[in-house]
Motif scaffolding. Structure first.
Motif, mmCIF file in Angstrom:
data_model
loop_
_atom_site.group_PDB
_atom_site.id
_atom_site.type_symbol
_atom_site.label_atom_id
_atom_site.label_comp_id
_atom_site.label_asym_id
_atom_site.label_seq_id
_atom_site.Cartn_x
_atom_site.Cartn_y
_atom_site.Cartn_z
ATOM 1 N N GLU A 8 0.947 -1.388 0.099
ATOM 2 C CA GLU A 8 0.120 0.011 -0.123
ATOM 3 C C GLU A 8 0.758 1.145 -0.003
ATOM 4 O OE1 GLU A 8 -0.433 -2.622 2.031
ATOM 5 O OE2 GLU A 8 -2.499 -2.895 2.313
ATOM 6 N N TYR A 9 1.935 1.044 0.393
ATOM 7 C CA TYR A 9 2.894 2.299 0.648
ATOM 8 C C TYR A 9 4.153 2.348 -0.231
ATOM 9 C CZ TYR A 9 -0.245 3.517 4.468
ATOM 10 O OH TYR A 9 -1.327 3.597 5.274
ATOM 11 N N PRO A 10 4.156 2.154 -1.619
ATOM 12 C CA PRO A 10 5.271 1.841 -2.439
ATOM 13 C C PRO A 10 6.121 2.828 -2.179
ATOM 14 C CG PRO A 10 3.496 2.485 -3.764
ATOM 15 C CD PRO A 10 2.926 2.614 -2.143
ATOM 16 N N LEU A 11 5.907 4.314 -2.075
ATOM 17 C CA LEU A 11 6.742 5.572 -1.943
ATOM 18 C C LEU A 11 6.896 5.748 -0.542
ATOM 19 C CD1 LEU A 11 4.812 7.666 -4.391
ATOM 20 C CD2 LEU A 11 6.730 6.125 -4.789
ATOM 21 N N ALA A 12 6.512 5.019 0.357
ATOM 22 C CA ALA A 12 7.091 5.012 1.773
ATOM 23 C C ALA A 12 8.648 5.412 1.960
ATOM 24 C CB ALA A 12 6.499 4.123 2.839
ATOM 25 N N PHE A 13 8.994 6.305 2.654
ATOM 26 C CA PHE A 13 10.181 6.520 2.568
ATOM 27 C C PHE A 13 11.303 5.518 3.592
ATOM 28 C CE2 PHE A 13 14.404 8.664 1.626
ATOM 29 C CZ PHE A 13 14.112 8.552 0.102
ATOM 30 N N LEU A 32 -5.623 4.120 5.659
ATOM 31 C CA LEU A 32 -5.114 2.856 4.688
ATOM 32 C C LEU A 32 -5.657 3.343 3.246
ATOM 33 C CD1 LEU A 32 -3.169 0.383 4.449
ATOM 34 C CD2 LEU A 32 -5.015 -0.801 5.193
ATOM 35 N N ALA A 33 -7.303 3.413 3.505
ATOM 36 C CA ALA A 33 -7.764 3.540 2.330
ATOM 37 C C ALA A 33 -7.431 4.810 1.597
ATOM 38 C CB ALA A 33 -9.394 3.781 2.823
ATOM 39 N N MET A 34 -6.764 5.823 1.805
ATOM 40 C CA MET A 34 -6.149 6.777 1.010
ATOM 41 C C MET A 34 -5.057 6.491 0.196
ATOM 42 S SD MET A 34 -5.906 9.937 3.582
ATOM 43 C CE MET A 34 -6.068 9.778 5.235
ATOM 44 N N THR A 35 -4.430 5.346 0.214
ATOM 45 C CA THR A 35 -3.178 4.960 -0.449
ATOM 46 C C THR A 35 -3.349 4.598 -1.780
ATOM 47 O OG1 THR A 35 -3.418 2.669 0.277
ATOM 48 C CG2 THR A 35 -2.181 3.938 1.673
ATOM 49 N N HIS A 75 1.234 11.458 29.800
ATOM 50 C CA HIS A 75 1.618 10.509 28.585
ATOM 51 C C HIS A 75 0.778 10.728 27.351
ATOM 52 C CE1 HIS A 75 2.721 6.386 26.633
ATOM 53 N NE2 HIS A 75 3.085 7.324 25.871
ATOM 54 N N GLN A 76 0.798 11.809 26.599
ATOM 55 C CA GLN A 76 0.003 12.196 25.661
ATOM 56 C C GLN A 76 0.027 11.405 24.341
ATOM 57 O OE1 GLN A 76 0.241 15.697 23.119
ATOM 58 N NE2 GLN A 76 2.714 15.759 23.690
ATOM 59 N N ASN A 77 1.018 10.638 23.762
ATOM 60 C CA ASN A 77 1.476 10.208 22.536
ATOM 61 C C ASN A 77 0.154 8.848 22.407
ATOM 62 O OD1 ASN A 77 3.099 11.809 22.211
ATOM 63 N ND2 ASN A 77 4.944 10.457 21.656
ATOM 64 N N ILE A 78 0.063 8.211 23.605
ATOM 65 C CA ILE A 78 -0.757 7.015 23.565
ATOM 66 C C ILE A 78 -2.063 7.146 23.535
ATOM 67 C CG2 ILE A 78 -1.416 6.968 26.183
ATOM 68 C CD1 ILE A 78 -0.053 4.030 26.169
ATOM 69 N N THR A 79 -2.621 8.298 23.418
ATOM 70 C CA THR A 79 -3.988 8.678 23.128
ATOM 71 C C THR A 79 -3.925 9.290 21.612
ATOM 72 O OG1 THR A 79 -3.798 11.073 23.675
ATOM 73 C CG2 THR A 79 -4.248 9.511 25.437
ATOM 74 N N HIS A 80 -2.927 9.081 20.894
ATOM 75 C CA HIS A 80 -3.158 9.555 19.458
ATOM 76 C C HIS A 80 -3.105 8.301 18.576
ATOM 77 C CE1 HIS A 80 0.080 13.202 20.197
ATOM 78 N NE2 HIS A 80 -1.055 13.305 21.039
ATOM 79 N N ALA A 81 -3.985 8.551 17.565
ATOM 80 C CA ALA A 81 -4.241 7.550 16.552
ATOM 81 C C ALA A 81 -3.018 7.598 15.516
ATOM 82 C CB ALA A 81 -5.595 7.491 15.873
ATOM 83 N N VAL A 82 -2.998 6.324 14.815
ATOM 84 C CA VAL A 82 -1.828 6.325 13.742
ATOM 85 C C VAL A 82 -2.457 7.353 12.718
ATOM 86 C CG1 VAL A 82 -0.526 4.248 14.398
ATOM 87 C CG2 VAL A 82 -2.650 4.142 12.783
ATOM 88 N N HIS A 83 -1.486 8.024 12.044
ATOM 89 C CA HIS A 83 -2.057 8.894 10.785
ATOM 90 C C HIS A 83 -1.070 8.889 9.844
ATOM 91 C CE1 HIS A 83 -4.116 12.002 13.672
ATOM 92 N NE2 HIS A 83 -4.893 10.952 13.377
ATOM 93 N N PRO A 84 -0.721 7.609 9.180
ATOM 94 C CA PRO A 84 0.250 7.485 8.120
ATOM 95 C C PRO A 84 -0.205 8.234 6.678
ATOM 96 C CG PRO A 84 -0.907 5.507 8.177
ATOM 97 C CD PRO A 84 -1.632 6.224 9.107
ATOM 98 N N ASP A 85 0.617 9.092 6.453
ATOM 99 C CA ASP A 85 0.780 9.852 5.086
ATOM 100 C C ASP A 85 0.662 8.819 4.053
ATOM 101 O OD1 ASP A 85 1.263 12.699 3.723
ATOM 102 O OD2 ASP A 85 2.166 11.261 2.735
ATOM 103 N N PRO A 86 -0.438 9.070 3.140
ATOM 104 C CA PRO A 86 -0.710 7.946 2.115
ATOM 105 C C PRO A 86 0.551 7.711 1.084
ATOM 106 C CG PRO A 86 -2.066 9.628 1.662
ATOM 107 C CD PRO A 86 -1.404 9.977 3.162
#
Ligand code: SF4
Length: 970
Positions: free
Chosen positions: A446-451, A931-934, A880-891
């Motif tokens: 899904e992420y062929p350009l992911a760096f 994921l659906a944005m990829t 601990h703030q990060n644990i309340t963040h969802a994953v947001h992977p740039d497509p």
């Protein structure tokens, strides 16, 4: 402040000689609040550092005995700091009598840091003396995560782990073995190990850190990081709080100041009035995610006002390709290129940029002109911050580099070079071939350009059954705490069908190590070997980290053969650990693994650590000569030199404009030139480009030039982003519902004295910074009726955390921020660790995805071998703030987009500071939404990824191999 008269007591103390006479004439000359040192005084300070010939016998008065003059004799051994990536030089002062490290100072022989350090460098002493550090290998008892541990031996750990790896490789389950690293270092060492095992087993933290910026730079010129030459610049533009929290913190900071002292102007774009912004000539408090719009508006001003570098644009951008592809109706002339660009960016007026960002149009125009006037002497940097925070954050680096291209500052003196031009690459013994495996848990289709590896999605991939990890190493890596969505990591780590065996290679306890099967203590900065080389300025250097007590023992005639024999307890180091592990995986050499880890000097025998580094050092340009000139002549002369000085300058100021270097006759033999593009190819691979009749090496892109137009983006299904552009972020003002109290939370900024989860064992640093309140502008605070110290409930997409408000004018109105270092925790059943920084928390899981955390107690004084532990005065360990963040992977880039849409509210009456709630079902839903944005692979010819994009640990690229998706899988 200014000059102060001595007090009565100071007068007497000075007269009696108890303290030096600080008030004698001209001792201090103040101008305003600053002491000004002239060049001679600065040079004198360097000379005051002990000269190397005295490093084995250096005498100082013991400051603790002052005013008594007690002499102490030290051995001084150089090494490098590990508290951020910069790898500044340190020198360990070892008490000759007790062989105890007493303090760390800078190393003036280190070309990157030049003797200077930030607060985190000398605090290394706290870390090695931390009473809570782990001294022996441990193995879990009971269920994973329950908190029960027993001591084990290195032999047992090595035998168990190696047997499991051997079995996985023999059963062709290579992709179930992974090394997951936070802060890497170790120039190419782990490539050597993992590729020696033939696995695609490297996973990194980069997609929560810098891959957004890397992607933006790479699209332009095939290099993924900038190396600004701040000291020689006329204008410096930083996107983020770079001086204190960006990349190459101290080495860049000192050179930015140097540039400023020579007259350079500094501009900082950041919604926070950071320390950097406060030191700048211009502060651009942009609304988060709109930075690319501001930069494109500057580009438009430069184009319209003719401030661009015509020669550079004409020679070094792929403008003909752009015109042919995008404007086939236009004649291919340079003038048409300029007018097409002006047309393309016409909507990016300074007024539009002001509307998007809040930065005044006048200021945008003024800075654009300054950049145009600076020309080649325009240095800039964008690393984490905006590039790491927004959907489309990679566009920020791409737009910033656009300015560098327009001014012709790419690779110029005082401009911005590619990082690789200022970085050394080691030549290793018995190098393995690239692996013939592709691990889709790291680089999914899904992420062929992911760096970089999609590491933030690993628990979601495991959750939905894409695979498992049979043998998994975590190293300087604490995703339960540092990553978004830590509870999902906890769920997966706890499941033995997802992680077969988890070995945490760590010197201290952390939230991830609680979920390991083995906790194997690896040395801190001054307790292990490592190589570092970073692009800190217009020069190239290599630094040698060494275990200082081992080196002192050698100098004293008591050499040891393995590092743990000199370190405290049984603290070892990865280099020796992985060489030993590799031999145990393939004890008789029949798997073809062992041969890579044999001595290059004693065939068939195990390589020693000295041999590994000597092999590399004797191949460094100029080092053999330098070693000889310093009197080293034996078989290990270069290694001895590095053990003595800790660093070597490979070149100073010769690496500008490398793209213009001409190909040699030898290189050109058998090559041909494409008449259409001027690209020179040899054996089907581009090796250079013809520029004005000269065969130049160019840049590692398909066109060998800066690619204003990216055919790669078109080929990989993103034609709308073929040229530099601006993408509205996931937290753009238009998507926030202000009537519901929605704000953007900036969670990415660093405090200059802390470093992720690596500084909780440094008492001096935690004493300085130990809270992470929500920064809020007075106008916003007034709207909500908040004052400093009030509780605030921050609702994210998957849960909430409760923090305190800090009302400050340093925050842009309408935006809130929270530092990401603080809020460390341990549960009551966990081994104690990092007590300077950790809250004790209770965690409850309802078994249906609901997780709650609440604070049982904050930081408290404690009894230990360090008397300071009883003097802890701070109580608040933060939230601990990060644990309340969802994953947001740039497509596209794969970068986690850190900024959060948050709904602010006042907490209920039973809700307390530090309360946290997360629903991991929701977090999995958010993962699927993103994921659906990829737009998945394959690309042209069935490729998994563009062949010209670099990949860390690059697999075999031969046609039809693992770089291509098999036809039946499409
Ligand atoms: S900038 Fe500070 S923390 Fe980073 S390596 Fe240098 S001294 Fe250490």
């Amino acid at each position: 402040m200014g000059y102060k008269k001595p007090s009565f007591i100071e007068n007497i103390a000075e007269k009696l000689g108890i303290i030096p006479d600080l008030h004698k004439e001209n001792y201090q000359e103040f101008q305003d609040d600053m002491r000004h040192f002239n060049d001679e005084e600065v040079a004198q300070m360097y000379e005051n550092f002990p000269p190397p010939e005295k490093w084995d016998n250096w005498i100082e008065y013991d400051p603790k005995s002052w005013p008594k003059k007690d002499k102490k004799t030290y051995q001084i051994v150089p090494t490098t700091c590990f508290n951020c990536e910069s790898a500044c030089g340190l020198t360990a002062f070892i008490d000759k009598e007790t062989q105890e490290v007493k303090k760390f100072e800078g190393n003036p022989h280190h070309p990157g840091s030049r003797g200077r350090n930030c607060a985190k460098g000398p605090a290394t002493i706290n870390q090695i003396k931390d009473p809570d550090r782990i001294l022996f290998p441990l193995k879990r008892k009971g269920k994973r995560g329950e908190g029960e541990w027993e001591r084990t031996s290195w032999d047992e750990a090595l035998d168990t782990i190696s047997a499991r790896i051997r079995k996985a490789i023999k059963e062709d389950r290579h992709n179930e073995i992974a090394y997951h690293v936070g802060r890497p270092g170790k120039e190419k060492f782990m490539n050597w190990i993992l590729q020696g095992w033939g696995i695609d087993g490297h996973n990194s933290h980069t997609n929560i850190c810098s891959s957004g910026a890397r992607f933006g730079y790479n699209l332009w010129y095939g290099y993924d990081r900038p190396s600004p030459d701040h000291a020689n610049a006329k204008f410096i533009l930083l996107v983020s709080a770079h001086l204190e929290s960006g990349h190459y913190f101290n080495p860049h900071a000192q050179r930015i100041i140097e540039g400023k002292m020579k007259g350079a102007k500094l501009a900082t774009m950041d919604p926070r009035l950071s320390n950097t912004a406060s030191m700048s000539d211009y502060w651009l408090p942009s609304y988060p995610g709109t930075e690319a719009a501001v930069l494109l508006a500057m580009a438009l001003v430069i184009l319209e006002e003719g401030l661009y570098n015509k020669e550079y644009l004409e020679n070094w951008t792929n403008w003909k390709e752009y015109l042919k592809a995008v404007h086939p109706d236009k004649e291919v002339t340079f003038d048409n290129y300029i007018s097409a660009m002006i047309e393309e960016y016409k909507e990016f007026t300074p007024e539009f940029a002001e509307k998007e960002s809040g930065v005044k149009a006048d200021m945008i125009v003024e800075i654009a002109r300054e950049i145009g006037i600076a020309g080649e002497r325009f240095a800039s940097h964008n690393w984490r911050a905006a590039g790491a925070s927004n959907l489309g954050g990679w566009c920020v680096a791409r737009a910033l580099h656009f300015l560098t291209v327009l001014t012709g500052a790419v690779g110029a003196k005082g401009g911005t070079s590619p990082n690789s031009w200022n970085k050394f690459k080691p030549t290793q013994p018995n190098p393995p071939a690239p692996q013939k495996k592709w691990n889709e848990l790291h680089f999914p289709k899904e992420y062929p350009l992911a760096f970089f590896e999609m590491s933030q999605l690993l628990p979601h991939f495991l959750k939905e059954g894409r695979g498992k990890m049979d043998v998994y190493f975590s190293r300087v890596f604490n995703p339960v705490w540092t990553y978004p969505d830590g509870f999902t990591w906890m769920e997966m780590y706890s499941d033995e069908s997802k992680f077969g065996i988890h070995a945490a290679l760590t010197p201290t306890w952390n939230e991830t190590a609680f979920y390991a099967d083995y906790v194997l203590p690896m040395g801190l900065a001054s307790e292990r070997h490592d190589l570092n080389s970073y692009a800190t300025h217009g020069g190239t250097w290599v630094a040698f980290r060494q275990p200082v007590l081992r080196e002192a023992a050698r100098r004293n005639g008591n050499p040891v053969s393995l590092t743990y024999e000199a370190n405290p307890g049984e603290v070892w180091e990865e280099d020796e650990f992985f060489i030993e592990l590799s031999w145990r995986i393939d004890p008789d050499g029949s798997m073809g693994i062992r041969k890579h880890f044999e001595s290059p000097y004693r065939p068939g025998e195990k390589i020693t650590i000295d041999e590994y580094y000597q092999y590399i050092f004797e191949r460094i340009k100029g080092l053999p000569e330098a070693a000889k000139a310093d009197g080293f002549t034996g078989d290990f002369a270069e290694l001895e030199y590095m053990k003595k000085y800790g660093a070597f300058a490979i070149e100073e100021g010769e690496s500008y404009k490398v793209n213009e270097r001409e190909l040699t006759e030898e290189q050109l033999k058998g090559s041909k030139v494409d008449p259409e593009t001027d690209v020179i190819t040899k054996d089907g691979n581009p090796i250079g480009v013809m520029i004005n009749g000269k065969a130049c090496v160019g840049f590692p892109t398909p066109s060998r030039k800066n690619e204003f137009y990216s055919q790669t983006m078109v080929d990989w299904k993103w034609p709308e982003y073929a040229t530099p552009t601006y993408i509205k972020s996931h937290i753009h003002n238009e998507v926030l519902d202000k009537s519901k109290g929605e704000y953007v939370l900036v969670p990415t900024f660093r405090l200059p004295t802390l470093i992720h989860s690596r500084s909780g064992n440094a008492k001096w640093l935690v004493e300085i910074s130990n809270r992470n309140p929500i920064w809020m502008h007075p106008d916003d605070a007034a709207k909500w009726g908040f004052k400093t110290g009030d509780l605030v409930k921050m609702n994210t997409d998957i849960g909430y955390f409760i923090d305190k408000v800090w009302v400050t004018q340093s925050m842009k109105p309408g935006v809130v921020a929270c530092s990401h270092h603080i809020g460390r925790w341990r549960r009551p059943q966990d081994k104690i660790g990092n007590r300077w920084a950790t809250n004790t928390v209770n965690i409850e899981n309802d078994g249906k995805g609901g997780w709650k955390m609440n604070t049982i107690s904050g930081v408290k004084p404690f009894e230990s071998t360090d008397s300071d532990s009883k003097r802890i005065f701070w109580k608040d360990g933060g939230v601990h703030q990060n644990i309340t963040h969802a994953v947001h992977p740039d497509p596209i880039s794969g970068m986690h987009c850190w900024h959060q849409r948050v709904r602010i509210e006042k907490p209920g009456k039973d809700e307390k500071y530090g309360d946290i709630f997360v629903d991991t079902n929701k977090s999995h839903e958010v993962y699927k939404e993103w994921l659906a944005m990829t737009r998945p692979a394959p690309g042209p010819n069935g490729e998994r990824r563009p062949l010209w994009f670099n990949r860390a640990f690059t697999p075999d690229k031969s046609e039809g191999g693992c770089y291509y998706i098999p036809k039946d899988e499409k």
